[in-house]
Design a protein around this motif. Structure first.
Motif, PDB file in Angstrom:
ATOM      1  N   GLY A  67     -11.869 -18.318  -3.641  1.00  0.00           N
ATOM      2  CA  GLY A  67     -11.021 -18.401  -2.350  1.00  0.00           C
ATOM      3  C   GLY A  67      -9.721 -17.775  -2.506  1.00  0.00           C
ATOM      4  O   GLY A  67      -8.946 -17.710  -1.678  1.00  0.00           O
ATOM      5  N   GLU A  68      -9.319 -17.525  -3.884  1.00  0.00           N
ATOM      6  CA  GLU A  68      -7.871 -16.900  -3.978  1.00  0.00           C
ATOM      7  C   GLU A  68      -8.089 -15.293  -3.461  1.00  0.00           C
ATOM      8  O   GLU A  68      -8.813 -14.621  -4.190  1.00  0.00           O
ATOM      9  CB  GLU A  68      -7.665 -17.289  -5.654  1.00  0.00           C
ATOM     10  CG  GLU A  68      -6.026 -16.350  -5.855  1.00  0.00           C
ATOM     11  CD  GLU A  68      -5.850 -16.412  -7.267  1.00  0.00           C
ATOM     12  OE1 GLU A  68      -4.892 -15.874  -7.744  1.00  0.00           O
ATOM     13  OE2 GLU A  68      -6.868 -17.186  -8.235  1.00  0.00           O
ATOM     14  N   GLU A  69      -7.409 -14.977  -2.802  1.00  0.00           N
ATOM     15  CA  GLU A  69      -7.358 -13.765  -2.087  1.00  0.00           C
ATOM     16  C   GLU A  69      -6.666 -12.688  -3.259  1.00  0.00           C
ATOM     17  O   GLU A  69      -5.521 -12.725  -3.649  1.00  0.00           O
ATOM     18  CB  GLU A  69      -6.324 -13.835  -0.941  1.00  0.00           C
ATOM     19  CG  GLU A  69      -6.202 -12.335  -0.334  1.00  0.00           C
ATOM     20  CD  GLU A  69      -5.293 -12.195   0.983  1.00  0.00           C
ATOM     21  OE1 GLU A  69      -4.658 -11.108   1.360  1.00  0.00           O
ATOM     22  OE2 GLU A  69      -5.564 -13.131   1.646  1.00  0.00           O
ATOM     23  N   THR A  70      -7.686 -11.912  -3.640  1.00  0.00           N
ATOM     24  CA  THR A  70      -7.493 -10.923  -4.767  1.00  0.00           C
ATOM     25  C   THR A  70      -7.828  -9.431  -4.346  1.00  0.00           C
ATOM     26  O   THR A  70      -8.931  -9.241  -4.573  1.00  0.00           O
ATOM     27  CB  THR A  70      -8.001 -11.332  -6.097  1.00  0.00           C
ATOM     28  OG1 THR A  70      -7.991 -12.932  -6.292  1.00  0.00           O
ATOM     29  CG2 THR A  70      -7.691 -10.587  -7.121  1.00  0.00           C
ATOM     30  N   PRO A  71      -7.031  -8.684  -3.704  1.00  0.00           N
ATOM     31  CA  PRO A  71      -7.343  -7.368  -3.358  1.00  0.00           C
ATOM     32  C   PRO A  71      -7.962  -6.619  -4.705  1.00  0.00           C
ATOM     33  O   PRO A  71      -7.755  -6.767  -5.733  1.00  0.00           O
ATOM     34  CB  PRO A  71      -6.165  -6.797  -2.688  1.00  0.00           C
ATOM     35  CG  PRO A  71      -5.183  -7.801  -2.637  1.00  0.00           C
ATOM     36  CD  PRO A  71      -5.509  -8.939  -3.734  1.00  0.00           C
ATOM     37  N   MET A  72      -8.725  -5.568  -4.197  1.00  0.00           N
ATOM     38  CA  MET A  72      -9.228  -4.638  -5.100  1.00  0.00           C
ATOM     39  C   MET A  72      -8.228  -4.107  -5.772  1.00  0.00           C
ATOM     40  O   MET A  72      -8.149  -3.998  -7.112  1.00  0.00           O
ATOM     41  CB  MET A  72     -10.071  -3.532  -4.435  1.00  0.00           C
ATOM     42  CG  MET A  72     -11.600  -3.991  -3.840  1.00  0.00           C
ATOM     43  SD  MET A  72     -12.602  -2.673  -3.281  1.00  0.00           S
ATOM     44  CE  MET A  72     -12.909  -1.821  -4.673  1.00  0.00           C
ATOM     45  N   TYR A  73      -7.156  -3.364  -5.362  1.00  0.00           N
ATOM     46  CA  TYR A  73      -5.833  -2.814  -5.783  1.00  0.00           C
ATOM     47  C   TYR A  73      -4.718  -3.405  -5.280  1.00  0.00           C
ATOM     48  O   TYR A  73      -4.688  -3.606  -3.946  1.00  0.00           O
ATOM     49  CB  TYR A  73      -5.978  -1.120  -5.643  1.00  0.00           C
ATOM     50  CG  TYR A  73      -7.467  -0.481  -6.061  1.00  0.00           C
ATOM     51  CD1 TYR A  73      -7.715  -0.317  -7.414  1.00  0.00           C
ATOM     52  CD2 TYR A  73      -8.411  -0.125  -5.244  1.00  0.00           C
ATOM     53  CE1 TYR A  73      -8.724   0.254  -7.949  1.00  0.00           C
ATOM     54  CE2 TYR A  73      -9.783   0.411  -5.642  1.00  0.00           C
ATOM     55  CZ  TYR A  73      -9.854   0.517  -7.065  1.00  0.00           C
ATOM     56  OH  TYR A  73     -10.900   1.128  -7.500  1.00  0.00           O
ATOM     57  N   ALA A  74      -3.682  -3.322  -5.857  1.00  0.00           N
ATOM     58  CA  ALA A  74      -2.590  -3.962  -5.301  1.00  0.00           C
ATOM     59  C   ALA A  74      -2.020  -2.945  -4.522  1.00  0.00           C
ATOM     60  O   ALA A  74      -1.212  -3.126  -3.341  1.00  0.00           O
ATOM     61  CB  ALA A  74      -1.472  -3.826  -6.657  1.00  0.00           C
ATOM     62  N   SER A  75      -2.409  -1.421  -4.557  1.00  0.00           N
ATOM     63  CA  SER A  75      -1.855  -0.493  -3.614  1.00  0.00           C
ATOM     64  C   SER A  75      -2.632   0.550  -3.837  1.00  0.00           C
ATOM     65  O   SER A  75      -3.443   0.885  -4.828  1.00  0.00           O
ATOM     66  CB  SER A  75      -0.282  -0.226  -3.894  1.00  0.00           C
ATOM     67  OG  SER A  75      -0.172   0.267  -5.026  1.00  0.00           O
ATOM     68  N   ALA A  76      -2.736   1.660  -2.968  1.00  0.00           N
ATOM     69  CA  ALA A  76      -3.202   2.919  -3.254  1.00  0.00           C
ATOM     70  C   ALA A  76      -2.634   3.675  -4.399  1.00  0.00           C
ATOM     71  O   ALA A  76      -3.268   4.442  -4.972  1.00  0.00           O
ATOM     72  CB  ALA A  76      -2.941   3.849  -1.826  1.00  0.00           C
ATOM     73  N   GLU A  77      -1.153   3.475  -4.589  1.00  0.00           N
ATOM     74  CA  GLU A  77      -0.627   4.002  -5.798  1.00  0.00           C
ATOM     75  C   GLU A  77      -1.334   3.588  -6.956  1.00  0.00           C
ATOM     76  O   GLU A  77      -1.497   4.361  -8.112  1.00  0.00           O
ATOM     77  CB  GLU A  77       0.774   3.690  -5.617  1.00  0.00           C
ATOM     78  CG  GLU A  77       1.616   4.708  -4.750  1.00  0.00           C
ATOM     79  CD  GLU A  77       1.145   3.930  -3.205  1.00  0.00           C
ATOM     80  OE1 GLU A  77       1.117   2.790  -3.125  1.00  0.00           O
ATOM     81  OE2 GLU A  77       1.744   4.684  -2.281  1.00  0.00           O
ATOM     82  N   GLU A  78      -1.450   2.216  -7.129  1.00  0.00           N
ATOM     83  CA  GLU A  78      -2.006   1.732  -8.522  1.00  0.00           C
ATOM     84  C   GLU A  78      -3.516   2.091  -8.615  1.00  0.00           C
ATOM     85  O   GLU A  78      -3.830   2.543  -9.761  1.00  0.00           O
ATOM     86  CB  GLU A  78      -2.226   0.124  -8.126  1.00  0.00           C
ATOM     87  CG  GLU A  78      -2.960  -0.553  -9.493  1.00  0.00           C
ATOM     88  CD  GLU A  78      -3.502  -1.890  -9.125  1.00  0.00           C
ATOM     89  OE1 GLU A  78      -2.653  -2.683  -9.809  1.00  0.00           O
ATOM     90  OE2 GLU A  78      -4.262  -2.024  -8.056  1.00  0.00           O
ATOM     91  N   ARG A  79      -4.136   2.364  -7.710  1.00  0.00           N
ATOM     92  CA  ARG A  79      -5.410   3.248  -7.724  1.00  0.00           C
ATOM     93  C   ARG A  79      -5.359   4.428  -8.411  1.00  0.00           C
ATOM     94  O   ARG A  79      -6.051   4.876  -9.474  1.00  0.00           O
ATOM     95  CB  ARG A  79      -6.137   3.194  -6.372  1.00  0.00           C
ATOM     96  CG  ARG A  79      -7.501   3.999  -6.370  1.00  0.00           C
ATOM     97  CD  ARG A  79      -8.316   3.671  -5.132  1.00  0.00           C
ATOM     98  NE  ARG A  79      -9.562   4.369  -5.133  1.00  0.00           N
ATOM     99  CZ  ARG A  79      -9.908   5.567  -4.544  1.00  0.00           C
ATOM    100  NH1 ARG A  79      -8.922   6.512  -4.544  1.00  0.00           N
ATOM    101  NH2 ARG A  79     -11.264   6.247  -4.934  1.00  0.00           N
ATOM    102  N   ALA A  80      -4.374   5.360  -7.862  1.00  0.00           N
ATOM    103  CA  ALA A  80      -4.481   6.709  -8.349  1.00  0.00           C
ATOM    104  C   ALA A  80      -3.801   6.680  -9.669  1.00  0.00           C
ATOM    105  O   ALA A  80      -4.298   7.646 -10.517  1.00  0.00           O
ATOM    106  CB  ALA A  80      -3.244   7.560  -7.464  1.00  0.00           C
ATOM    107  N   VAL A  81      -2.912   5.740  -9.985  1.00  0.00           N
ATOM    108  CA  VAL A  81      -2.461   5.718 -11.419  1.00  0.00           C
ATOM    109  C   VAL A  81      -3.754   5.437 -12.563  1.00  0.00           C
ATOM    110  O   VAL A  81      -3.626   5.743 -13.615  1.00  0.00           O
ATOM    111  CB  VAL A  81      -1.226   4.727 -11.550  1.00  0.00           C
ATOM    112  CG1 VAL A  81      -0.968   4.049 -13.035  1.00  0.00           C
ATOM    113  CG2 VAL A  81      -0.052   4.902 -10.541  1.00  0.00           C
ATOM    114  N   GLY A  82      -4.358   4.346 -11.847  1.00  0.00           N
ATOM    115  CA  GLY A  82      -5.675   4.061 -12.835  1.00  0.00           C
ATOM    116  C   GLY A  82      -6.527   5.411 -13.040  1.00  0.00           C
ATOM    117  O   GLY A  82      -7.083   5.480 -14.168  1.00  0.00           O
ATOM    118  N   ILE A  83      -6.671   6.057 -12.067  1.00  0.00           N
ATOM    119  CA  ILE A  83      -7.581   7.301 -12.337  1.00  0.00           C
ATOM    120  C   ILE A  83      -6.750   8.326 -13.202  1.00  0.00           C
ATOM    121  O   ILE A  83      -7.494   8.766 -14.238  1.00  0.00           O
ATOM    122  CB  ILE A  83      -7.847   8.128 -11.097  1.00  0.00           C
ATOM    123  CG1 ILE A  83      -8.798   7.159 -10.065  1.00  0.00           C
ATOM    124  CG2 ILE A  83      -8.616   9.375 -11.175  1.00  0.00           C
ATOM    125  CD1 ILE A  83      -8.909   7.642  -8.768  1.00  0.00           C
ATOM    126  N   ALA A  84      -5.559   8.425 -13.043  1.00  0.00           N
ATOM    127  CA  ALA A  84      -4.620   9.200 -13.787  1.00  0.00           C
ATOM    128  C   ALA A  84      -4.728   9.081 -15.243  1.00  0.00           C
ATOM    129  O   ALA A  84      -4.460   9.893 -16.121  1.00  0.00           O
ATOM    130  CB  ALA A  84      -3.312   9.508 -13.246  1.00  0.00           C
TER     131      ALA A  84
END
Length: 208
Positions: A67-84
Motif C-alpha cells: 500500500g506504500e505508493e512507489t512509482p515505477m520511476y522517480a522521473s522520466a529523467e531517471e528512466r533515461a539515465v537507467g537506459i544510458a
C-alpha cells in the motif's frame, strides 16, 4: 484480468525471459555494442532497458503488496539515465542485472496474495491499473524486446496466445478496424512497427 489470463501472462513472461537469457548468453562485447533493431539503441541499451523495467515493475509490486505508493520511476529523467547506464556496463554486468532483476520481479509476483493482486497501482504512463496487469506489462517487454535484440529471435518464436493478445491490444490502441491478411507473427510485427514480410500495408510508427 482473470486468474487464468494472469497465469497465461506469467507463462509468457517466462518464455520471453528465457528467450532473452539465451540471446544474451552468447553475446561478446562487440555484439553487445552492436545496433539493436530499435533506432539509436545498441543491444546494451536494450538489455539495460529490460533490466530496469523489471526493477520498475518491482516498485509496483511493492506498492500492491504494502500500500506504500512507489512509482515505477522517480522521473522520466531517471528512466533515461537507467537506459544510458547500459552503454557503460560490461556484457557480464548486463547479464547479471538482467537475470537478477527478472528473478527478483518473479519472486515479488509470487508473493502477492489474491487480495493484493487486486490493489491499484499507477504505471509510468499515468494509468491506474490493478496489479493483475503487471504480468502482461512484463510479457510485452520481454517478448517484443527479445526480438528487438536482432540475434535471431522472431515474432514466430513467441507464443500464439501472446501474439493474439498483443494484436488485439495494439489494434485497439491504434484505432484500427481491419487487419491485413497474413500470418499472425507478421501481423503482430507490422502492428508493433517492427520489420515484417507483409506487402501493400501502410508503415506504422514504433510501438513500445
Amino acid at each position: 484480468m482473470t486468474g487464468a489470463a494472469r497465469n497465461d501472462a506469467r507463462a509468457w513472461v517466462r518464455t520471453g525471459t528465457e528467450l532473452l537469457f539465451d540471446a544474451v548468453a552468447g553475446l561478446d562485447e562487440d555484439a553487445f555494442s552492436a545496433p539493436s533493431v530499435l533506432p539509436d539503441w545498441t543491444c546494451k541499451h536494450l538489455v539495460a532497458h529490460v533490466a530496469a523495467n523489471a526493477d520498475a515493475l518491482g516498485n509496483l509490486v511493492h506498492w500492491a503488496a504494502t500500500g506504500e505508493e512507489t512509482p515505477m520511476y522517480a522521473s522520466a529523467e531517471e528512466r533515461a539515465v537507467g537506459i544510458a547506464k547500459g552503454a557503460t556496463l560490461s556484457g557480464d554486468e548486463l547479464r547479471s542485472w538482467l537475470r537478477d532483476s527478472a528473478q527478483k520481479l518473479a519472486a515479488g509476483l509470487d508473493g502477492l496474495t489474491e487480495a493484493q493482486w487486486g490493489h491499484q497501482v499507477v504505471t509510468a504512463q499515468g494509468r491506474t491499473v490493478p496489479a493483475t496487469e503487471l504480468p502482461w506489462m512484463r510479457a510485452r517487454e520481454v517478448c517484443v524486446h527479445a526480438v528487438d535484440l536482432g540475434t535471431g529471435v522472431t515474432f514466430a518464436d513467441l507464443p500464439n496466445g501472446f501474439l493474439a493478445a498483443l494484436v488485439a491490444e495494439i489494434k485497439a490502441k491504434r484505432g484500427l478496424t481491419e487487419l491485413p491478411d497474413g500470418p499472425l507473427p507478421e501481423v503482430a510485427a507490422w502492428l508493433a512497427g517492427r520489420p515484417h514480410s507483409l506487402t501493400d500495408v501502410p508503415e506504422l510508427g514504433p510501438w513500445l
